[in-house]
Design an enzyme around this catalytic site. Structure first.
Site, PDB file in Angstrom:
ATOM      1  N   THR B  97      15.308  11.113  11.296  1.00  0.00           N
ATOM      2  CA  THR B  97      13.922  11.072  10.849  1.00  0.00           C
ATOM      3  C   THR B  97      13.771  10.026   9.755  1.00  0.00           C
ATOM      4  O   THR B  97      14.719   9.710   9.049  1.00  0.00           O
ATOM      5  CB  THR B  97      13.469  12.424  10.249  1.00  0.00           C
ATOM      6  N   ASP B 219      18.349  -4.611   6.152  1.00  0.00           N
ATOM      7  CA  ASP B 219      18.664  -3.236   5.748  1.00  0.00           C
ATOM      8  C   ASP B 219      20.038  -2.810   6.233  1.00  0.00           C
ATOM      9  O   ASP B 219      20.223  -1.697   6.732  1.00  0.00           O
ATOM     10  CB  ASP B 219      17.585  -2.258   6.222  1.00  0.00           C
ATOM     11  N   LYS B 221      23.496  -1.246   6.233  1.00  0.00           N
ATOM     12  CA  LYS B 221      24.180  -0.148   5.533  1.00  0.00           C
ATOM     13  C   LYS B 221      24.782   0.760   6.601  1.00  0.00           C
ATOM     14  O   LYS B 221      24.346   0.723   7.752  1.00  0.00           O
ATOM     15  CB  LYS B 221      23.214   0.621   4.635  1.00  0.00           C
ATOM     16  N   ASN B 224      22.707   2.709   9.200  1.00  0.00           N
ATOM     17  CA  ASN B 224      21.977   2.033  10.267  1.00  0.00           C
ATOM     18  C   ASN B 224      22.888   1.474  11.356  1.00  0.00           C
ATOM     19  O   ASN B 224      22.461   0.672  12.160  1.00  0.00           O
ATOM     20  CB  ASN B 224      21.117   0.906   9.689  1.00  0.00           C
ATOM     21  N   ASP B 237      17.557   0.589  13.793  1.00  0.00           N
ATOM     22  CA  ASP B 237      16.510   0.574  12.767  1.00  0.00           C
ATOM     23  C   ASP B 237      16.185  -0.843  12.291  1.00  0.00           C
ATOM     24  O   ASP B 237      16.663  -1.307  11.252  1.00  0.00           O
ATOM     25  CB  ASP B 237      16.864   1.457  11.575  1.00  0.00           C
ATOM     26  N   THR B 255      17.761  -1.299   0.799  1.00  0.00           N
ATOM     27  CA  THR B 255      18.272  -0.075   0.209  1.00  0.00           C
ATOM     28  C   THR B 255      18.872  -0.447  -1.145  1.00  0.00           C
ATOM     29  O   THR B 255      19.617  -1.434  -1.224  1.00  0.00           O
ATOM     30  CB  THR B 255      19.314   0.541   1.151  1.00  0.00           C
TER      31      THR B 255
END
Lengths: 461, 405
Positions: B97, B219, B221, B224, B237, B255
């Site tokens: 989510t 992003d 990390k 992901n 993502d 992030t």
């Protein structure tokens, strides 16, 4: 006394394998068999535990910790208990992948590490390492890690992505946006400057940006005590500097301001004239980490994120476009692609010199190339008592230094305060390689493809 | 902006033209929220579409980066479908989510019995939430980037996208291994060969995104990055991914622990931010946590850079090259680009061609009971029932922004 059923199952399986394979080296075969079984069982265990241990845990929530500009955090308690365990584990930890034989020894000892279910670390099996399991483990090589300084209170949860409003410089140029300006007295200006001086977000601003940011700070009178300027858990948009008065800081352990008499949570400090709060809001949209309540009639200065970031963006954008424009005018660099030009523009370093500075000196070995960004300069050659040329904004000099180590052919002396954008040969080559290669693209005798090509590869084509 | 959208409207799965010509599609003019009183022709088109979805993997062979970048007829994926609807899929379980999205494991509702075991990941975004959280631009970027990168061996494949009156849908391949994040936290840290293997696949992803597509991912990390059934990585993502090409961009996103300095300072950033984040990622693989951290996010950004690398002696040189504040000195961004990263000594044992062709299994091969096994994903709270309606003025103002979805 009967043997454990798990043991009997393993032996039965081994017997089957032996019958099938009829190994010559029985001992080696058995050793391999058990090693394989061990690996696969641990991998299974790892996955099954992962599958079963996350019921309603914090993993799925966005639990980015703290966001607290005041040092103490609502999650400090649980993080500390986690820290202790992690440090213990550090002692007997070897770098391991989950499928390696050294992995999850401690998990095997305690297949249900659920005792810390309410802590932030409750979802992770590594927290179960204990002195008991370390005794059960074969002694492993001491870790090369420096235990003293290893940061061990790290929050192991999933990290939430953050973002600010979409900022688009192209449209802002059309809007002809200028930052808001709120008049301030010289005293106020100086106090504000001092108040933000130690603030990381303001430490990279140049003079112009700094003036714009200080000008954009807007006075916000707080008429009485008891006013909540920011509320913990709310979305933050503004950064505040205290001009006069005083504010108390409260943190509710739940992470947000709640209703009722204790809804504020515990008072953790206060902030007075020259202090500031809410700076994270200048970066992105994050929930406020504390509630700030006025304890007397006060005055604040406020700055919102979009204004702040737009000031930074617009000046960076304009500077880059200006540099790219200047670079287009340099014949030596005329064959750069827009992408390369943008990279060079990004790498240009701004330097300021007072009037009367010799920026390059005739006869010196040239290392850098310069573009005059503002101000003026004169060019002198030995033996000529008058300047041989004058430079103004957009003029460039010293570009041959990118090409070779030949001595400077002239001196350039500033005749006013000047700002130059400069790049060294090393920097240029690091980004794009030797400038000769780039010039060669424009030279038809080296390009290949036509009749008088000197490129041997082109002849065969 | 709309003019820049590529390949978005063709609903003919096997003929994926980069011209994005609407006339290619017999159903292009169908409203996306057509109700259940479909014409027989519409029903047939849906059935055809579902059959193609069910078999999209049959045609899958690793495309070369150039083939993907061409976006030509080799690809059967990445299109915007005008016929698919949510009820073409049975929602099985939540896989993840976000603030405005939820990813489900779904099964294809097909009339063909042999296709009913086909599973996908379906990312559902509520238009209301996307608008409220000011993420319209990011969501459009996400869909458009996924459409053009579909087919890369280490990037999640968007098989199709579609929408109805209040939601946007991205149909993705299901990656049953779960997040690298989960494995990393559980293992505490990865050993060097494992870290090298994963890092190498990420390098191939970044090389492709940056140098073939001009896309900054923004992003990177462990959360992901998923592990597929063979133990290879899939980057997922693409909410912050953006085609930047030779222009810098300014919106702060990412992030906190992985933000490059130029993003924090708002001086304009490009694909170089991914190389910074890649350095942080390799550090986190080897050490178990990222180098910059504090309970107070502001303190993360204030920490001294360059970072201390005493915990990663083997990869010290690589990480310090990647995590260089000055982008004109940062490995990956300097001359050679990704090639300079690939030829770094830390990767000396990597056979890059074999890596791209997935010739070996990954270091962690997930144990799976079947293609729809979800044991490697966490449990998530059910979706809240109350939902803000999308319509009226809001719809009038925003629906055109979603037109190409």
């Amino acid at each position: 006394m009967s043997l454990p059923p798990d043991y009997s199952n393993e032996i039965t399986a081994l017997n089957r394998e032996i019958l099938k394979a009829k190994p010559s080296d029985v001992l080696q075969f058995c050793a391999n068999f058990f090693l394989r079984r061990l690996e696969s069982q641990r991998a299974e265990f790892l996955l099954s535990q992962q599958h079963s241990s996350h019921k309603g845990g914090g993993m799925a929530e966005s639990t980015f910790p703290g966001s607290n500009p005041f040092g103490t955090s609502p999650s400090a308690g649980s993080a500390n208990s986690g820290m202790h365990r992690v440090e213990e584990e550090e002692e007997n930890d070897t770098i391991a992948s989950p499928t390696q034989a050294t992995f999850a020894q401690s998990d095997m000892e305690k297949p249900a590490p659920q005792q810390q279910g309410d802590s932030t670390f409750g979802n992770f099996a590594f927290g179960s390492a204990s002195s008991k399991s370390s005794r059960a483990m074969p002694p492993s090589a001491p870790s090369a890690m420096d235990h003293q300084s290893f940061p061990s209170n790290y929050n192991m949860n999933r990290r939430t992505s953050v973002s600010a409003e979409s900022l688009n410089p192209a449209t802002s140029a059309n809007d002809n946006w200028t930052p808001p300006y709120h008049q301030k007295s010289a005293d106020q200006q100086n106090r504000l400057k001092a108040a933000v001086a130690g603030n990381f977000l303001f430490s990279h601003l140049d003079d112009e940006q700094s003036a714009q940011v200080l000008g954009a700070l807007q006075e916000k009178p707080i008429p009485t005590k008891g006013i909540k300027v920011i509320q913990q858990g709310d979305v933050g948009d503004y950064f505040y500097v205290v001009e006069n008065g005083n504010f108390d800081i409260y943190i509710n352990k739940s992470g947000k301001l709640e209703a009722g008499p204790d809804g504020l949570g515990a008072k953790v400090g206060s902030v007075g004239p020259g202090g500031s709060f809410g700076e994270l809001a200048l970066m992105y949209n994050a929930p406020r980490a504390a509630t700030i309540v006025s304890s007397e009639q006060s005055t604040l200065w406020a700055l919102d994120r979009v204004t702040f970031r737009r000031i930074l963006m617009d000046s960076a954008f304009q500077r880059r476009r200006m540099y790219e424009g200047f670079l287009e005018e340099v014949p030596l660099l005329s064959s750069l692609t827009p992408y390369e030009r943008s990279k060079i523009a990004d790498a240009l370093e701004t330097k300021k010199y007072p009037s009367g500075t010799t920026i390059i000196k005739e006869g010196d070995v040239g290392e850098s190339f310069y573009i005059l960004e503002s101000g003026s300069a004169e060019v002198y050659k030995r033996g000529v008592d008058k300047p041989v040329n004058r430079y103004k904004k957009g003029d460039y000099f010293g570009e041959l230094a990118l090409l070779n180590d030949a001595p400077r052919a002239a001196s350039v002396v500033s005749t006013s305060e000047v700002k130059v954008a400069t790049l060294g040969k090393n920097g240029f080559q690091r980004l794009l390689g030797p400038v000769e290669g780039i010039m060669r693209r424009n030279d038809p005798s080296k390009a290949g493809g036509d009749g008088d090509s000197v490129d041997p590869l082109a002849k065969g084509a | 902006m709309a003019a820049a959208v590529r390949n978005t409207v063709s609903s003919v799965l096997h003929h994926h033209h980069s011209s994005g010509n609407r006339e290619d599609s017999p159903h292009a003019n169908q409203p996306p929220d057509s109700n259940s009183t479909d014409s027989p022709a519409m029903e047939r088109a849906r059935d055809d579409e579902k059959q193609r979805l069910a078999h999209w993997e049959d045609h899958k062979s690793p495309l070369s980066p150039d083939q993907i970048a061409d976006g030509g007829d080799e690809r059967v994926v990445g299109h915007s479908s005008r016929v698919l609807r949510q009820d073409d899929f049975e929602l099985i379980k939540t896989l993840g989510t976000g603030t405005f999205a939820r990813v489900w494991l779904v099964r294809l509702n097909s009339s063909q019995p042999e296709d009913q075991n086909k599973v996908f990941a379906l990312k559902i975004l509520r238009k209301v939430d996307v608008i409220r959280l000011k993420q319209v631009e990011h969501v459009r970027n996400e869909r458009n980037v996924l459409a053009v990168v579909a087919g890369h061996p280490f990037i999640t494949t968007m098989v199709a996208s579609f929408q109805d009156h209040d939601s946007l849908y991205m149909l993705l391949d299901y990656c049953p291994g779960g997040e690298v994040f989960s494995y990393l936290r559980r293992a505490r840290r990865f050993n060097e060969p494992t870290s090298q293997f994963y890092a190498a696949e990420i390098v191939l992803i970044l090389e492709f995104l940056h140098e073939k597509e001009g896309v900054a991912y923004r992003d990177l990390k462990p959360e992901n990055i998923l592990i597929d059934a063979e133990g290879h990585l899939k980057l997922v993502d693409f909410g912050f991914a953006k085609k930047v090409e030779n222009r810098e961009t300014y919106t702060l996103c990412g992030t906190p622990e992985y933000l490059a300095p130029e993003v924090i300072r708002n001086t304009g950033h490009g694909t170089a931010v991914d190389w910074w984040a890649f350095g942080i990622l390799v550090y986190e693989f080897l050490v178990g946590q990222p180098p910059f951290w504090d309970q107070n996010p502001m303190k993360i950004y204030e920490q001294p850079r360059p970072l201390s690398l005493r915990h990663v002696p083997e990869a010290r040189d690589l990480i310090s090259g990647l995590c260089t504040v000055d982008t004109s000195k940062r490995l990956g961004n300097i001359k050679g680009g990704a090639t300079a990263v690939k030829s770094h000594a830390w990767f000396r044992d990597i056979d890059w061609d074999a890596m791209y062709k997935r010739k070996t299994h990954g270091p962690i091969v997930p144990h799976l009971r079947g293609p729809a096994d979800t044991r490697n994903f966490d449990e998530y709270e059910p979706e809240s029932a109350e939902r803000e309606a999308y319509g009226g003025e809001m719809r009038e103002k925003w629906d055109e922004y979603f037109r190409d979805f």
